[in-house]
Each structure stands twice: as C-alpha cells, then as structure tokens.
Scaffold this active site. Structure first.
Site, short mmCIF file in Angstrom:
data_model
loop_
_atom_site.label_atom_id
_atom_site.label_comp_id
_atom_site.label_asym_id
_atom_site.label_seq_id
_atom_site.Cartn_x
_atom_site.Cartn_y
_atom_site.Cartn_z
N ASN A 203 24.77 -5.07 8.21
CA ASN A 203 26.20 -4.87 8.00
C ASN A 203 26.71 -5.84 6.95
O ASN A 203 25.94 -6.60 6.38
CB ASN A 203 26.95 -5.03 9.34
CG ASN A 203 26.71 -6.41 9.93
OD1 ASN A 203 27.09 -7.40 9.34
ND2 ASN A 203 26.03 -6.45 11.08
N ASP A 271 24.07 -3.38 16.50
CA ASP A 271 24.04 -2.84 17.86
C ASP A 271 22.77 -2.02 18.12
O ASP A 271 22.38 -1.85 19.26
CB ASP A 271 25.28 -1.98 18.11
CG ASP A 271 26.53 -2.85 18.17
OD1 ASP A 271 26.46 -3.91 18.83
OD2 ASP A 271 27.55 -2.50 17.54
N LYS A 281 5.59 2.16 4.27
CA LYS A 281 6.84 2.68 3.71
C LYS A 281 6.96 4.17 4.03
O LYS A 281 6.02 4.94 3.77
CB LYS A 281 6.84 2.47 2.19
CG LYS A 281 8.13 2.91 1.53
CD LYS A 281 8.10 2.71 0.04
CE LYS A 281 9.29 3.40 -0.60
NZ LYS A 281 9.17 3.49 -2.04
N PHE A 316 33.89 -12.75 19.25
CA PHE A 316 34.74 -12.11 18.23
C PHE A 316 34.79 -10.63 18.55
O PHE A 316 33.89 -10.09 19.20
CB PHE A 316 34.14 -12.30 16.84
CG PHE A 316 34.64 -13.53 16.12
CD1 PHE A 316 34.21 -14.80 16.51
CD2 PHE A 316 35.53 -13.44 15.07
CE1 PHE A 316 34.65 -15.93 15.84
CE2 PHE A 316 35.99 -14.56 14.39
CZ PHE A 316 35.54 -15.81 14.78
N LYS A 330 36.20 -6.04 25.62
CA LYS A 330 35.05 -6.91 25.33
C LYS A 330 35.21 -8.28 26.00
O LYS A 330 34.25 -8.86 26.49
CB LYS A 330 34.87 -7.08 23.82
CG LYS A 330 34.36 -5.81 23.15
CD LYS A 330 34.26 -5.93 21.64
CE LYS A 330 33.89 -4.59 21.03
NZ LYS A 330 33.95 -4.56 19.58
N LYS A 334 32.23 -9.19 28.55
CA LYS A 334 31.30 -10.23 28.10
C LYS A 334 31.57 -11.58 28.75
O LYS A 334 31.00 -12.59 28.34
CB LYS A 334 31.33 -10.32 26.57
CG LYS A 334 30.87 -9.00 25.91
CD LYS A 334 30.83 -9.05 24.41
CE LYS A 334 30.53 -7.66 23.84
NZ LYS A 334 29.44 -7.63 22.89
O1 PMT Z 1 30.75 -13.11 8.10
P1 PMT Z 1 32.06 -12.76 7.41
O2 PMT Z 1 31.84 -11.97 6.14
O3 PMT Z 1 32.92 -13.99 7.22
O4 PMT Z 1 32.86 -11.78 8.37
C1 PMT Z 1 33.40 -12.24 9.58
C2 PMT Z 1 33.24 -11.21 10.71
C3 PMT Z 1 34.08 -9.99 10.42
C4 PMT Z 1 31.76 -10.83 10.86
C5 PMT Z 1 33.72 -11.94 12.02
O5 PMT Z 1 35.04 -12.33 11.87
C6 PMT Z 1 33.54 -11.07 13.24
O6 PMT Z 1 34.37 -10.24 13.58
N1 PMT Z 1 32.39 -11.24 13.96
C7 PMT Z 1 31.98 -10.40 15.09
C8 PMT Z 1 31.36 -9.12 14.61
C9 PMT Z 1 30.91 -8.22 15.74
O7 PMT Z 1 29.75 -7.99 15.89
O8 PMT Z 1 31.88 -7.81 16.52
P2 PMT Z 1 31.68 -6.80 17.79
O9 PMT Z 1 33.06 -6.41 18.15
O10 PMT Z 1 30.71 -5.72 17.44
O11 PMT Z 1 31.03 -7.71 18.91
C10 PMT Z 1 31.78 -8.41 19.89
C11 PMT Z 1 31.13 -9.74 20.20
O12 PMT Z 1 29.86 -9.51 20.82
C12 PMT Z 1 30.88 -10.61 19.00
O13 PMT Z 1 31.13 -11.94 19.36
C13 PMT Z 1 29.41 -10.39 18.71
O14 PMT Z 1 28.82 -11.56 18.12
C14 PMT Z 1 28.83 -10.15 20.11
N2 PMT Z 1 27.66 -9.25 20.13
C15 PMT Z 1 27.72 -8.04 19.51
C16 PMT Z 1 26.64 -7.19 19.57
C17 PMT Z 1 25.48 -7.60 20.28
N3 PMT Z 1 24.41 -6.84 20.34
N4 PMT Z 1 25.47 -8.79 20.89
C18 PMT Z 1 26.55 -9.61 20.86
O15 PMT Z 1 26.56 -10.69 21.45
#
Ligand code: PMT
Length: 397
Positions: A203, A271, A281, A316, A330, A334
């Site tokens: 991403n 995800d 390949k 986040f 979330k 979480k």
């Molecule tokens: O890196 P930059 O370019 O500065 O951009 C910043 C950002 C947009 C990446 C950052 O501000 C941000 O939003 N980070 C979280 C991105 C994310 O994966 O969000 P989510 O809504 O999909 O996940 C929710 C939370 O679960 C997040 O804390 C994530 O780290 C966590 N997660 C997600 C998926 C996964 N498989 N395991 C997780 O623990």
C-alpha cells in the site's frame, strides 16, 4: 548549567535565533554566538551581543584579541552544547565534508560531541538530492537534525524548509523528558506480501506518520523501538527492526511485547497475502488470471488477549468513509485504549503527506480533534494522551 554555543548562518530565519538565545538566557544558561559573514547581513552581531551579554564571534582572524586566545579551539572547549540555527544548505554541505573555511566551520571540527542542526532554506533547496545527502551524512556522523517545518516561506514558496520554531528547539534542548523510562514500540510503514519473485501486494504508506511518532517519543525521553516495513523515509538514529510481511511484523511485535509500556500501531498492515507464493515468476499466458488470497493475521487482535492492564495500546484507523463509525468498531474489536482515525480519501493528509488531520476516539467515549497539522504535532498529541493514560494505569498520577 550547560554552556550553549549557537552557530548562526546566513538565512532570514536568523531572527528566530534571537528568540532562541533569549529563551536559553532566561533559563539561566551562558550563551555565546558565532555568526558567519552572511548571517551578519540579516542580523547584526550587536543584536546577539545585547541578548547574550557576550561578544558575538565572527571573523576567524579578528584583530584586537588577546594573543593567547585561539577562538575556534577555545569556543569548542567552552561549549557543553552546540546548536547551529539556522543551518543553511551551504554551511551544512561544508560541515558534512569537513571543510573549515570560517570560524564556525573551524569550531565544528574541534568540537567533539554531537551538534544540533536546525536547517532552514527554500523548499527546493531542501529537497535537492545534494542537501538530502549532506543531511544523511550529518546524521550518520552522529549529529542531530531538527526537521524543518512546512508552510509559507520568505520566498513565498510553500513547503518544507522553514526553520523549527525557537520554542520548539528550546523544548528539545532543555525541556523536561516526560516519557523518560517509558518503553514505546511503534510500527511504521506498509507491509509487503510477495506474490512471486517479482510482484507483491502492498500500500501507499511511506512511514512518515510512524517515524514522526518514534522521533517525537525519543525527543520526549522514551526508550523507543520501531518495527518498520519498507518505508520511504530515513530511519537514521532510530532503534529499528526491519520487516517485510505482516507475519514478520507480528513476530517482531510479539517478541518485545512484554517489555512494552505503550504500543502505537501506525503501520498499514496488508490485510491479505497470497495463499500460495510462487517461487517462479508467474507467466502471462492467459488474458485473465486470479490469485487466491488469504487473510493476514490481525496483529492487534492477535495480541489483544496478552495485553497487561498496565499497558496502553493505540491503533490507527485508515478510513475513506464513515470514519467515526468504522474507527469505533476497530477501537472495540482490537481492545485499544484509543484509536487515531484519519481520512485517507483526502490527498492532503494521511498517506505520504507531511501533515495529517486526525480524530482520536478514546475507550471512555471521549473524542479529540487535531485539526490539520504537521505529523510531528500529531505525534505529540498522541504521545501526550498515551502518557496520561499510562500514568493513570500505573498509579503515577
Ligand atoms: O505512513 P504514512 O505515509 O505517513 O501514512 C500514514 C498512515 C495513513 C499509514 C497512518 O496514519 C495510518 O492510518 N495507519 C494505519 C493504517 C491501517 O492499516 O489502518 P487500518 O484501519 O486498516 O487498521 C487499523 C489498525 O489495525 C491499525 O493500527 C493497523 O496497524 C492495525 N492492523 C491492521 C491490519 C492487520 N492485519 N493488523 C493490524 O494490527
């Protein structure tokens, strides 16, 4: 009280250094200033002499000094702390390459400890590969760089290059360390899930948000570890474990979890990953192709059951719609203390940008809005809230 030696190089931001000197003087420090010839075109030595009540040093071969004084050696030995603000591209280039052609750069060569640089210049000069290479080199030499701010400049350009505010520099130099002794783990950047030796799923995360949190936490005195995916920003000076995939990130987070007081998951974890990695390949033999994907482990959900009551977990939420509703789901699923939501459908905040605008949703139902500010300021907001909760959970409030 440490003695402060302030190097002033030639840029319009010189006026901010007057305030920095005043703040240091008010805090009881002895302050001496070395100016380059170009700095004297913006502010006079008399200004700094009046503020610091000390002579402002300019010329390497100044007449009229006692013959037993060798300025660059004596000043370097006198200083406990050395700050160069504003630091121009030109002076940093010289220092990064060991050039000593004036009193300031000669003193730098004599000084034995790390120096703090506060760069200030036009946005294109700052972005130029030569400047970035010199900054990297200075950091590798062990010096500390205070990241410039974003905004309108004297040349009317808009972007990164404004010298940090004097109050901010003062806080970094002399401020108390509210996170001293606190162990913080920050995840940053994307994860990369390989499909075959050539392709992958990932991403747009640059790592800027996570790295801003890690740097701010360090400046506030915390012991910081970063678990970073392949970020596009420098990780120089950070205690960092580099990972590629969500599985690797999970393992790295788990390995340190028992020692962590505050966990901040800023990483954009992929995800899904492919069900079967192809070690050859994949050939483009047909018009269409499908790849079967399977869910990656959710790192926060996986570790939620191991969470100690004294730990603070921050997540986040990267949302493009129904930000509040999705973030609250979330937060709950979480087991977080709070969640930092950003709207990643906007081009001016979120992924890859220097600024962000977040809503913070707390598990007690309260909310805080940041407004659109630099990521370093968002980091400060997150850390001060995490610290408040950490203190409450650990009975130190
Ligand atoms: O890196 P930059 O370019 O500065 O951009 C910043 C950002 C947009 C990446 C950052 O501000 C941000 O939003 N980070 C979280 C991105 C994310 O994966 O969000 P989510 O809504 O999909 O996940 C929710 C939370 O679960 C997040 O804390 C994530 O780290 C966590 N997660 C997600 C998926 C996964 N498989 N395991 C997780 O623990």
């Amino acid at each position: 009280m440490p003695n402060y030696l302030i190097g002033v190089t030639g840029g319009i931001a010189c006026y901010k250094t007057i305030t920095l000197c005043r703040l240091l003087m008010k805090a009881g420090h002895d302050v001496r200033v070395i100016m380059t010839d170009n700095a004297c075109k913006f502010v006079t030595p008399l200004t700094f002499e009046t503020i610091t009540r000390n002579r402002a040093y300019v010329d390497e071969f100044d007449a009229g000094l006692a013959p037993d004084i060798i300025e660059h050696i004596d000043l370097a030995n006198w200083a406990d702390e050395f700050v160069i603000a504003p630091a121009t591209a030109n002076s940093m280039a010289k220092i990064a390459n060991g050039i000593a052609d004036n009193l300031l750069t000669s003193t730098v060569l004599v000084y034995k400890k790390p120096i703090v640089f506060s760069p200030a210049m036009n946005v294109d000069m700052y972005a130029n590969v030569a400047t970035q290479t010199n900054l990297k080199r200075l950091a590798e030499m062990g010096h500390q760089i205070i990241e410039p701010g974003v905004g309108e400049m004297a040349c009317q350009a808009e972007g990164k290059g404004r010298m940090a505010e004097p109050e901010e520099i003062f806080q970094m130099l002399c401020g108390d360390m509210p996170l001293e002794g606190v162990n913080i783990l920050v995840t940053a950047g994307p994860t990369v899930e390989p499909i075959d030796p050539v392709r992958y799923i990932s991403n747009r995360s640059s790592g800027k948000m996570g790295v801003a949190i890690a740097k701010k936490a360090m400046a506030m005195g915390a012991n910081v570890k970063v678990v970073a995916g392949p970020v596009s920003v420098s990780l120089e000076g950070l205690n960092c474990v580099s990972v590629q995939t969500a599985d690797e990130m999970l393992a790295a987070v788990k390995a340190d979890l028992s020692k962590v007081n505050i966990l901040i998951m800023a990483a954009a974890v992929a995800d899904y990953k492919v069900s079967e990695y192809s070690d050859k390949k994949i050939k483009k033999n047909s018009e269409n192709m499908s790849i079967e994907l399977e869910k990656n482990p959710d790192i926060l959900k996986t570790i939620a059951s191991d969470k100690d009551v004294k730990q603070v977990f921050v997540g986040f939420a990267a949302e493009s719609n129904d930000v509040r509703e999705n973030a609250l789901k979330k937060l709950d699923a979480k087991n977080l203390d709070f969640i930092v939501a950003n709207d990643i459908s906007r081009e001016d905040i979120g992924f890859e940008t220097d600024q962000n605008e977040v809503s913070i949703y707390f598990s007690d139902g309260t909310t805080t809005e940041s407004g659109k500010i630099e990521k370093s300021k968002v980091a400060e907001l997150i850390l001060s809230n995490a610290l408040k909760l950490y203190k409450a959970k650990n009975g130190t409030v």
